[in-house]
Design an enzyme around this catalytic site. Sequence first.
Site, mmCIF file in Angstrom:
data_model
loop_
_atom_site.group_PDB
_atom_site.id
_atom_site.type_symbol
_atom_site.label_atom_id
_atom_site.label_comp_id
_atom_site.label_asym_id
_atom_site.label_seq_id
_atom_site.Cartn_x
_atom_site.Cartn_y
_atom_site.Cartn_z
ATOM 1 N N HIS A 125 0.812 -1.219 0.000
ATOM 2 C CA HIS A 125 0.000 0.000 0.000
ATOM 3 C C HIS A 125 0.849 1.275 0.000
ATOM 4 O O HIS A 125 0.324 2.357 -0.271
ATOM 5 C CB HIS A 125 -0.932 0.039 1.207
ATOM 6 C CG HIS A 125 -1.997 -1.002 1.194
ATOM 7 N ND1 HIS A 125 -2.833 -1.204 0.114
ATOM 8 C CD2 HIS A 125 -2.372 -1.915 2.131
ATOM 9 C CE1 HIS A 125 -3.669 -2.192 0.388
ATOM 10 N NE2 HIS A 125 -3.404 -2.650 1.593
ATOM 11 N N ASP A 161 -3.118 -10.701 -2.116
ATOM 12 C CA ASP A 161 -3.659 -10.115 -0.900
ATOM 13 C C ASP A 161 -5.109 -9.710 -1.158
ATOM 14 O O ASP A 161 -5.476 -9.327 -2.272
ATOM 15 C CB ASP A 161 -2.832 -8.886 -0.523
ATOM 16 C CG ASP A 161 -3.159 -8.331 0.847
ATOM 17 O OD1 ASP A 161 -2.382 -8.582 1.786
ATOM 18 O OD2 ASP A 161 -4.178 -7.623 0.978
ATOM 19 N N HIS A 163 -6.585 -7.124 -0.315
ATOM 20 C CA HIS A 163 -6.677 -5.699 -0.594
ATOM 21 C C HIS A 163 -5.801 -5.344 -1.796
ATOM 22 O O HIS A 163 -4.722 -5.897 -1.968
ATOM 23 C CB HIS A 163 -6.227 -4.888 0.629
ATOM 24 C CG HIS A 163 -7.009 -5.202 1.864
ATOM 25 N ND1 HIS A 163 -6.497 -5.966 2.888
ATOM 26 C CD2 HIS A 163 -8.272 -4.876 2.222
ATOM 27 C CE1 HIS A 163 -7.406 -6.087 3.835
ATOM 28 N NE2 HIS A 163 -8.497 -5.442 3.462
ATOM 29 N N ASP A 243 -4.970 -12.650 3.744
ATOM 30 C CA ASP A 243 -6.169 -12.137 4.385
ATOM 31 C C ASP A 243 -7.448 -12.412 3.602
ATOM 32 O O ASP A 243 -8.531 -11.983 4.018
ATOM 33 C CB ASP A 243 -6.038 -10.647 4.702
ATOM 34 C CG ASP A 243 -5.289 -9.862 3.657
ATOM 35 O OD1 ASP A 243 -4.972 -10.420 2.588
ATOM 36 O OD2 ASP A 243 -5.004 -8.674 3.891
#
Length: 306
Positions: A125, A161, A163, A243
């Site tokens: 990120h 991931d 996200h 996740d």
Amino acid sequence: MAIALYTHPDMLDHRPRERHPERPARLTAVLDALNDASDLDLERFEAPLISAADLARVHSERYLRGVETSAPAHETISLDPDTQMSPGSLTAARRAAGGVAAAVRDVAAGKIQRAFCAVRPPGHHAEPERAMGFCLYSNVAIAARVAQAAGLGRVAVADFDVHHGNGTQAVFETDPSLFFASVHQSPAYPGTGAPSETGVGNVANATVAPHAPREVWRAAFEGLMARMDAFAPDLIIVSAGFDAHARDPLADQSLEAEDFAWATGAILQVANARCGGRVVSSLEGGYDLEGLGRSALAHVRALRGE
């Protein structure tokens, strides 16, 4: 085959405030799962501190100076609502980025073929000018630039991931020598990663709805691997976030450990066909300790390609 493992205990000293999901126990859970697996042949390396020159391949001097001057001497501070720094965070982040950079250099030099980097804080990120989403440095994007400097001209990142890896995409999206493929839940943090975001034809985003069946996720990932195969990379780097596991508290997906093993196998098919099997994987998210440990172990086992 032996898998190289890059990690360092300094990364346990990154200590966000109590109840923050990105906690030291995450790294312990991964390492305990790997250490307890008697069938794994791991070649262990200490993750070095990243050099200033390598950080500057992605991040601006202004941003790097800001992170350094923000590093606290005593109390934990917040850089944004999600991203925190404790007294040990700067060294931990330098080790995290340094471990992935060292792994790609060793792959480029022919010393190893595949590696897993058990690192924290995560990185996908972090943008060139901004820390966000628990991330200080863009670990995988930095490693991609390091790999190119070491002679691996075409680098692809597979990000599973839950996200979207907005930071990696921000670095890659204008450079046709880099390829970014991400499968992620939508809607979800950080709100980027729509399929319409294609960079210069080198970005492939696949979104999966909350609570989607595992088969839907696998179909989306297969489509990304077809795009990656067409790119014909010299190296594949994996942003290995776990996740999307059904137990994870920060998302709403349905995956189990065997799904991450399956995805790893799909990545290896491309790697074996296009780049001599060269794969470097870097830990990103995963916040349920049991699901994280099981999934990371399944991923590393699958990296053997057996």
